[in-house]
Design a protein around this motif. Structure first.
Motif, PDB file in Angstrom:
ATOM      1  N   PRO A 132      -4.126 -77.025  43.757  1.00 15.12           N
ATOM      2  CA  PRO A 132      -5.471 -76.444  43.960  1.00 15.12           C
ATOM      3  C   PRO A 132      -6.426 -76.589  42.765  1.00 15.12           C
ATOM      4  O   PRO A 132      -7.728 -76.453  42.850  1.00 15.12           O
ATOM      5  N   GLU A 133      -5.862 -76.777  41.747  1.00 17.52           N
ATOM      6  CA  GLU A 133      -6.725 -76.980  40.289  1.00 17.52           C
ATOM      7  C   GLU A 133      -7.598 -78.233  40.514  1.00 17.52           C
ATOM      8  O   GLU A 133      -8.418 -78.608  39.489  1.00 17.52           O
ATOM      9  N   LEU A 134      -7.038 -79.434  41.186  1.00 22.19           N
ATOM     10  CA  LEU A 134      -7.700 -80.545  41.188  1.00 22.19           C
ATOM     11  C   LEU A 134      -8.867 -80.498  42.310  1.00 22.19           C
ATOM     12  O   LEU A 134      -8.782 -81.121  43.204  1.00 22.19           O
ATOM     13  N   ARG A 135      -9.839 -79.994  41.735  1.00 23.77           N
ATOM     14  CA  ARG A 135     -10.916 -79.683  42.746  1.00 23.77           C
ATOM     15  C   ARG A 135     -12.075 -80.861  42.620  1.00 23.77           C
ATOM     16  O   ARG A 135     -13.166 -80.835  43.458  1.00 23.77           O
ATOM     17  N   THR A 136     -11.919 -81.893  41.509  1.00 22.27           N
ATOM     18  CA  THR A 136     -13.060 -82.878  41.366  1.00 22.27           C
ATOM     19  C   THR A 136     -12.877 -83.695  42.324  1.00 22.27           C
ATOM     20  O   THR A 136     -13.939 -84.553  42.399  1.00 22.27           O
ATOM     21  N   LEU A 137     -11.856 -84.008  43.140  1.00 21.38           N
ATOM     22  CA  LEU A 137     -11.618 -85.081  43.902  1.00 21.38           C
ATOM     23  C   LEU A 137     -12.159 -84.734  45.450  1.00 21.38           C
ATOM     24  O   LEU A 137     -11.817 -83.764  45.965  1.00 21.38           O
ATOM     25  N   SER A 138     -12.833 -85.645  46.282  1.00 22.10           N
ATOM     26  CA  SER A 138     -13.308 -85.420  47.402  1.00 22.10           C
ATOM     27  C   SER A 138     -11.763 -85.365  48.332  1.00 22.10           C
ATOM     28  O   SER A 138     -11.006 -85.984  47.801  1.00 22.10           O
ATOM     29  N   GLU A 139     -12.145 -84.790  49.700  1.00 19.70           N
ATOM     30  CA  GLU A 139     -11.087 -85.092  50.607  1.00 19.70           C
ATOM     31  C   GLU A 139     -10.808 -86.446  50.548  1.00 19.70           C
ATOM     32  O   GLU A 139      -9.426 -86.838  50.995  1.00 19.70           O
ATOM     33  N   SER A 140     -11.541 -87.258  50.984  1.00 22.16           N
ATOM     34  CA  SER A 140     -11.439 -88.699  51.312  1.00 22.16           C
ATOM     35  C   SER A 140     -10.779 -89.405  50.134  1.00 22.16           C
ATOM     36  O   SER A 140      -9.930 -90.279  50.496  1.00 22.16           O
ATOM     37  N   GLU A 141     -10.896 -89.067  49.072  1.00 18.49           N
ATOM     38  CA  GLU A 141     -10.419 -89.515  47.899  1.00 18.49           C
ATOM     39  C   GLU A 141      -8.842 -89.303  47.815  1.00 18.49           C
ATOM     40  O   GLU A 141      -7.916 -90.094  47.443  1.00 18.49           O
ATOM     41  N   ARG A 142      -8.586 -87.879  48.080  1.00 16.59           N
ATOM     42  CA  ARG A 142      -7.279 -87.499  47.964  1.00 16.59           C
ATOM     43  C   ARG A 142      -6.355 -88.225  49.167  1.00 16.59           C
ATOM     44  O   ARG A 142      -5.346 -88.514  48.878  1.00 16.59           O
ATOM     45  N   ASN A 143      -7.057 -88.444  50.346  1.00 13.59           N
ATOM     46  CA  ASN A 143      -6.421 -88.907  51.373  1.00 13.59           C
ATOM     47  C   ASN A 143      -6.132 -90.618  50.939  1.00 13.59           C
ATOM     48  O   ASN A 143      -4.987 -90.943  51.467  1.00 13.59           O
ATOM     49  N   ARG A 144      -6.888 -91.052  50.411  1.00 19.83           N
ATOM     50  CA  ARG A 144      -6.678 -92.547  50.201  1.00 19.83           C
ATOM     51  C   ARG A 144      -5.765 -92.688  49.013  1.00 19.83           C
ATOM     52  O   ARG A 144      -4.718 -93.397  49.355  1.00 19.83           O
ATOM     53  N   ARG A 145      -5.657 -91.906  47.896  1.00 17.49           N
ATOM     54  CA  ARG A 145      -4.613 -91.850  47.063  1.00 17.49           C
ATOM     55  C   ARG A 145      -3.128 -91.351  47.764  1.00 17.49           C
ATOM     56  O   ARG A 145      -2.270 -91.840  47.335  1.00 17.49           O
ATOM     57  N   ARG A 146      -3.405 -90.361  48.558  1.00 17.84           N
ATOM     58  CA  ARG A 146      -1.999 -90.162  49.348  1.00 17.84           C
ATOM     59  C   ARG A 146      -1.495 -91.266  50.036  1.00 17.84           C
ATOM     60  O   ARG A 146      -0.318 -91.324  50.237  1.00 17.84           O
ATOM     61  N   ASP A 147      -2.243 -91.845  50.691  1.00 15.86           N
ATOM     62  CA  ASP A 147      -2.087 -93.376  51.551  1.00 15.86           C
ATOM     63  C   ASP A 147      -1.229 -94.266  50.515  1.00 15.86           C
ATOM     64  O   ASP A 147      -0.275 -95.069  50.830  1.00 15.86           O
ATOM     65  N   LEU A 148      -1.873 -94.312  49.154  1.00 15.79           N
ATOM     66  CA  LEU A 148      -1.277 -95.341  48.379  1.00 15.79           C
ATOM     67  C   LEU A 148       0.092 -94.909  47.935  1.00 15.79           C
ATOM     68  O   LEU A 148       1.017 -95.848  47.973  1.00 15.79           O
ATOM     69  N   LEU A 149       0.235 -93.514  47.853  1.00 16.56           N
ATOM     70  CA  LEU A 149       1.579 -92.992  47.558  1.00 16.56           C
ATOM     71  C   LEU A 149       2.686 -93.330  48.549  1.00 16.56           C
ATOM     72  O   LEU A 149       3.942 -93.678  48.608  1.00 16.56           O
ATOM     73  N   TYR A 150       2.137 -93.175  49.814  1.00 13.45           N
ATOM     74  CA  TYR A 150       3.093 -93.260  50.952  1.00 13.45           C
ATOM     75  C   TYR A 150       3.458 -94.633  51.172  1.00 13.45           C
ATOM     76  O   TYR A 150       4.690 -94.924  51.503  1.00 13.45           O
ATOM     77  N   ASP A 151       2.675 -95.477  50.872  1.00 16.71           N
ATOM     78  CA  ASP A 151       2.894 -97.087  50.730  1.00 16.71           C
ATOM     79  C   ASP A 151       4.068 -97.142  49.762  1.00 16.71           C
ATOM     80  O   ASP A 151       4.810 -98.081  50.069  1.00 16.71           O
ATOM     81  N   LEU A 152       3.842 -96.933  48.681  1.00 16.41           N
ATOM     82  CA  LEU A 152       4.661 -96.890  47.560  1.00 16.41           C
ATOM     83  C   LEU A 152       6.103 -96.201  47.748  1.00 16.41           C
ATOM     84  O   LEU A 152       7.137 -96.927  47.470  1.00 16.41           O
ATOM     85  N   ARG A 153       6.135 -95.299  48.536  1.00 23.23           N
ATOM     86  CA  ARG A 153       7.317 -94.724  48.836  1.00 23.23           C
ATOM     87  C   ARG A 153       7.967 -95.521  49.904  1.00 23.23           C
ATOM     88  O   ARG A 153       9.275 -95.697  49.966  1.00 23.23           O
ATOM     89  N   ASN A 154       7.227 -96.094  50.885  1.00 27.09           N
ATOM     90  CA  ASN A 154       7.911 -96.963  51.872  1.00 27.09           C
ATOM     91  C   ASN A 154       8.649 -98.399  51.222  1.00 27.09           C
ATOM     92  O   ASN A 154       9.673 -98.570  51.584  1.00 27.09           O
ATOM     93  N   ARG A 155       7.715 -98.728  50.116  1.00 24.17           N
ATOM     94  CA  ARG A 155       8.339 -99.897  49.511  1.00 24.17           C
ATOM     95  C   ARG A 155       9.591 -99.430  48.703  1.00 24.17           C
ATOM     96  O   ARG A 155      10.537-100.233  48.634  1.00 24.17           O
ATOM     97  N   ARG A 156       9.838 -98.169  48.235  1.00 27.82           N
ATOM     98  CA  ARG A 156      10.843 -97.762  47.579  1.00 27.82           C
ATOM     99  C   ARG A 156      12.128 -97.684  48.559  1.00 27.82           C
ATOM    100  O   ARG A 156      13.303 -98.056  48.276  1.00 27.82           O
ATOM    101  N   GLU A 157      11.873 -97.403  49.740  1.00 28.08           N
ATOM    102  CA  GLU A 157      12.910 -97.337  50.693  1.00 28.08           C
ATOM    103  C   GLU A 157      13.432 -98.337  51.299  1.00 28.08           C
ATOM    104  O   GLU A 157      14.583 -98.597  51.484  1.00 28.08           O
ATOM    105  N   GLN A 158      12.186 -99.322  51.093  1.00 27.59           N
ATOM    106  CA  GLN A 158      12.846-100.694  51.771  1.00 27.59           C
ATOM    107  C   GLN A 158      13.948-101.569  50.606  1.00 27.59           C
ATOM    108  O   GLN A 158      14.631-102.215  51.132  1.00 27.59           O
TER     109      GLN A 158
END
Length: 253
Positions: free
Chosen positions: A80-106
């Motif tokens: 909750p301390e990270l209030r400077t990012l918009s919700e869309s930017e958080r979702n974009r970064r979250r998608d980047l991390l999910y893609d990286l996690r999928n690559r790790r599983e592969q």
């Protein structure tokens, strides 16, 4: 991107966007290093061997670090301390991390499909307690170990199990000795009770005999007293007659 300078999480890590992006870049670089290790192993060490095991172990360690870093970055996005990012930017970064996690599983799947993996699967299957038909299953404890490391871990597990069995055996022996001692004590108490019962029977028989003698004596004593009373009455009667005769003679004179 928002300028989030100054925000910190509970562990003291800086949560500004530049620091987050730097850590994400490190995670991507780590994933690329793991991929290169896997490809190099599969191409140059297809037959397996010690070098293949070394590269596999290195890749596993790096993937462990990568997984920790991905979870850390996801946690920072949810902070909750990270209030400077918009919700869309958080979702974009979250998608980047999910893609990286999928690559790790592969890459984990690719890492398991190596020439020496059959031996590793046999070792992992042997470490399970499912018996026949059990399948190998990677854990956090085995993910960073090579074949020799897994064998060493299994030997340590066997030593630990042997020590536990020895302790159980000592406990069983101690319990057996205690049970035997209790059984001996119960046998002794049973014998003492039997002897006490015999003594009670003897004393009861003696008491019955003594009671019979006392009753007989009382009956005999009762007859003696009756005879004495009759004798006394007879003597008293005789004396009375004699006295009456003397008195009659006196009055006759």
């Amino acid at each position: 991107l928002g300028a989030g300078a100054g925000a910190r999480d509970m562990s003291g890590f800086r949560l500004d966007t530049e620091a987050w992006l730097r850590e994400y870049a490190d995670a991507k670089q780590l994933a690329q290093e793991v991929l290169q290790l896997i490809q190099d192993r599969n191409v140059n060490n297809a037959a397996g061997g010690s070098e293949a095991s070394r590269k596999t172990a290195t890749a596993r360690r790096k993937m462990g670090t990568l997984g920790t870093l991905i979870e850390k970055l996801l946690g920072q996005l949810e902070s909750p301390e990270l209030r400077t990012l918009s919700e869309s930017e958080r979702n974009r970064r979250r998608d980047l991390l999910y893609d990286l996690r999928n690559r790790r599983e592969q890459m984990q799947g690719s890492l398991k499909r190596n020439p020496g993996q059959s031996d590793r699967d046999q070792l992992l299957s042997g470490s399970q307690q499912g018996g026949a038909g059990s399948t190998s299953r990677e854990t956090e404890a085995t993910a960073e170990l090579d074949t020799e490391g897994i064998m060493s871990m299994q030997r340590q597990m066997m030593r630990t199990q042997d020590e536990a069995l020895d302790q159980v055996e000592k406990t069983v022996k101690s319990t057996k000795h205690i049970a035997l001692a209790i059984n001996d004590e119960l046998g002794l108490q049973t014998r003492l009770l039997d002897e006490l019962e015999e003594e009670v029977d003897v004393h009861q028989s003696r008491l019955q005999a003594t009671t019979a003698k006392v009753k007989q004596l009382m009956r005999q004593t009762s007859h003696w007293k009756g005879g004495l009373c009759i004798f006394v009455l007879i003597v008293a009667l005789v004396l009375t007659i004699l006295l009456a005769t003397k008195i009659a003679r006196i009055f006759a004179h």
